[in-house]
Structure formats: structure tokens, C-alpha cells
Design a protein around this motif. Sequence first.
Motif, PDB file in Angstrom:
ATOM      1  N   LYS A  16      -6.413 -14.496  79.902  1.00 46.43           N
ATOM      2  CA  LYS A  16      -5.318 -15.451  79.650  1.00 46.43           C
ATOM      3  C   LYS A  16      -4.339 -14.928  78.612  1.00 46.43           C
ATOM      4  N   TYR A  17      -4.819 -14.127  77.676  1.00 48.52           N
ATOM      5  CA  TYR A  17      -4.005 -13.735  76.527  1.00 48.52           C
ATOM      6  C   TYR A  17      -3.472 -12.304  76.577  1.00 48.52           C
ATOM      7  N   LEU A  18      -4.202 -11.403  77.167  1.00 52.49           N
ATOM      8  CA  LEU A  18      -3.811  -9.996  77.130  1.00 52.49           C
ATOM      9  C   LEU A  18      -2.430  -9.716  77.742  1.00 52.49           C
ATOM     10  N   PRO A  19      -2.050 -10.364  78.856  1.00 49.66           N
ATOM     11  CA  PRO A  19      -0.729 -10.039  79.425  1.00 49.66           C
ATOM     12  C   PRO A  19       0.450 -10.321  78.492  1.00 49.66           C
ATOM     13  N   SER A  20       0.303 -11.231  77.552  1.00 52.11           N
ATOM     14  CA  SER A  20       1.424 -11.569  76.664  1.00 52.11           C
ATOM     15  C   SER A  20       1.418 -10.770  75.362  1.00 52.11           C
ATOM     16  N   ARG A  23      -0.314  -4.798  73.483  1.00 52.40           N
ATOM     17  CA  ARG A  23      -1.395  -3.884  73.841  1.00 52.40           C
ATOM     18  C   ARG A  23      -2.713  -4.645  73.693  1.00 52.40           C
ATOM     19  N   ALA A  24      -3.747  -4.082  74.252  1.00 57.33           N
ATOM     20  CA  ALA A  24      -5.085  -4.666  74.127  1.00 57.33           C
ATOM     21  C   ALA A  24      -5.800  -4.034  72.937  1.00 57.33           C
ATOM     22  N   THR A  43      -6.815   0.381  63.471  1.00 58.31           N
ATOM     23  CA  THR A  43      -6.817   1.102  64.752  1.00 58.31           C
ATOM     24  C   THR A  43      -6.911   0.167  65.953  1.00 58.31           C
ATOM     25  N   ASP A  44      -6.757  -1.141  65.712  1.00 58.19           N
ATOM     26  CA  ASP A  44      -6.784  -2.174  66.762  1.00 58.19           C
ATOM     27  C   ASP A  44      -8.169  -2.453  67.339  1.00 58.19           C
ATOM     28  N   ALA A  45      -9.217  -2.201  66.577  1.00 59.23           N
ATOM     29  CA  ALA A  45     -10.565  -2.605  66.979  1.00 59.23           C
ATOM     30  C   ALA A  45     -10.774  -4.036  66.502  1.00 59.23           C
ATOM     31  N   LEU A  71      -2.168  -8.306  66.682  1.00 59.05           N
ATOM     32  CA  LEU A  71      -1.612  -7.155  67.396  1.00 59.05           C
ATOM     33  C   LEU A  71      -0.082  -7.200  67.378  1.00 59.05           C
ATOM     34  N   ILE A  72       0.475  -8.395  67.158  1.00 53.90           N
ATOM     35  CA  ILE A  72       1.927  -8.577  67.101  1.00 53.90           C
ATOM     36  C   ILE A  72       2.417  -8.544  65.659  1.00 53.90           C
ATOM     37  N   HIS A  73       1.731  -9.283  64.788  1.00 51.74           N
ATOM     38  CA  HIS A  73       2.080  -9.346  63.357  1.00 51.74           C
ATOM     39  C   HIS A  73       0.801  -9.106  62.560  1.00 51.74           C
ATOM     40  N   ARG A  74       0.803  -8.122  61.724  1.00 47.53           N
ATOM     41  CA  ARG A  74      -0.392  -7.737  60.960  1.00 47.53           C
ATOM     42  C   ARG A  74      -0.556  -8.530  59.669  1.00 47.53           C
ATOM     43  N   ASN A  75       0.039  -9.674  59.601  1.00 53.44           N
ATOM     44  CA  ASN A  75      -0.004 -10.473  58.380  1.00 53.44           C
ATOM     45  C   ASN A  75      -0.160 -11.937  58.766  1.00 53.44           C
ATOM     46  N   HIS A  76      -0.029 -12.821  57.814  1.00 52.64           N
ATOM     47  CA  HIS A  76      -0.087 -14.261  58.069  1.00 52.64           C
ATOM     48  C   HIS A  76       1.263 -14.903  57.764  1.00 52.64           C
TER      49      HIS A  76
END
Length: 115
Positions: A16-20, A23-24, A43-45, A71-76
Motif C-alpha cells: 500500500k505504501y511503497l508505490p508512493s 525508494r524502498a 543506509t535505508d535499513a 525515506l522522504i524526510h529524515r527529520n520530524h
Amino acid sequence: FYLQQARADLGSWLPKYLPSLPRAPIALRLRPLSSLWGSLSPTDALSLDLALVVGRARAFEYVLVHELCHLIHRNHSRRFWREVEARWPDWHEDRDYLHGDGLAIKAELRRTVSG
């Protein structure tokens, strides 16, 4: 049993979420975590607390969405929370549940695994 259930849940939610997303995650780890519910490494793990499977399923899915949004924003930042809200409008409720019942949920997994 918990690991099998967590993998089944993630297998049904991730499509449901990966297409938007841009990257995965490169990896997905499920294990007991001491203080966090999840994290995304540089490293996106993606790591998720196995104890999430003991609590409400919707709270588990919320944590997945939260970490995927990193994966989009690395912060809050506000932009990050807008991404979370676009995918999980009731995130406040699930965050509050984990804040309120989190210690008991983590303790339940510890009792079950060690006992």
C-alpha cells in the motif's frame, strides 16, 4: 510465532505504501528494541520492534508508516508530519496509545519470549 505474524502483517501493508515513496528500504529487520519502536538507518535499513505485534495492529502499521516517511524526510519537521498524516490521518491516536501502553507491550513480549 510473533516473527511470523509480524512478517505477514508487513507483507500485507507494504504494498500500500511503497508505490508512493521515492525508494524502498534496503532491508527490514524485526527484533526487540529497548527504547524505540522503529528506526531508519542512514543506509535505508528499516528496523521495527517485534513487540509491535503484541499491541494493536493499527499502531504497528502506524510505526511502519512513520518510518517509511523518513525515506522522504529524515527529520520530524512539519513536512515530515504532513507525509505521515497523508498516509495515516489518525496517527495521533496510535502514537498516544504507544506512549501510554508501550512499556506494558514491550514487557509482554519479554515475558513471552523468555518464559
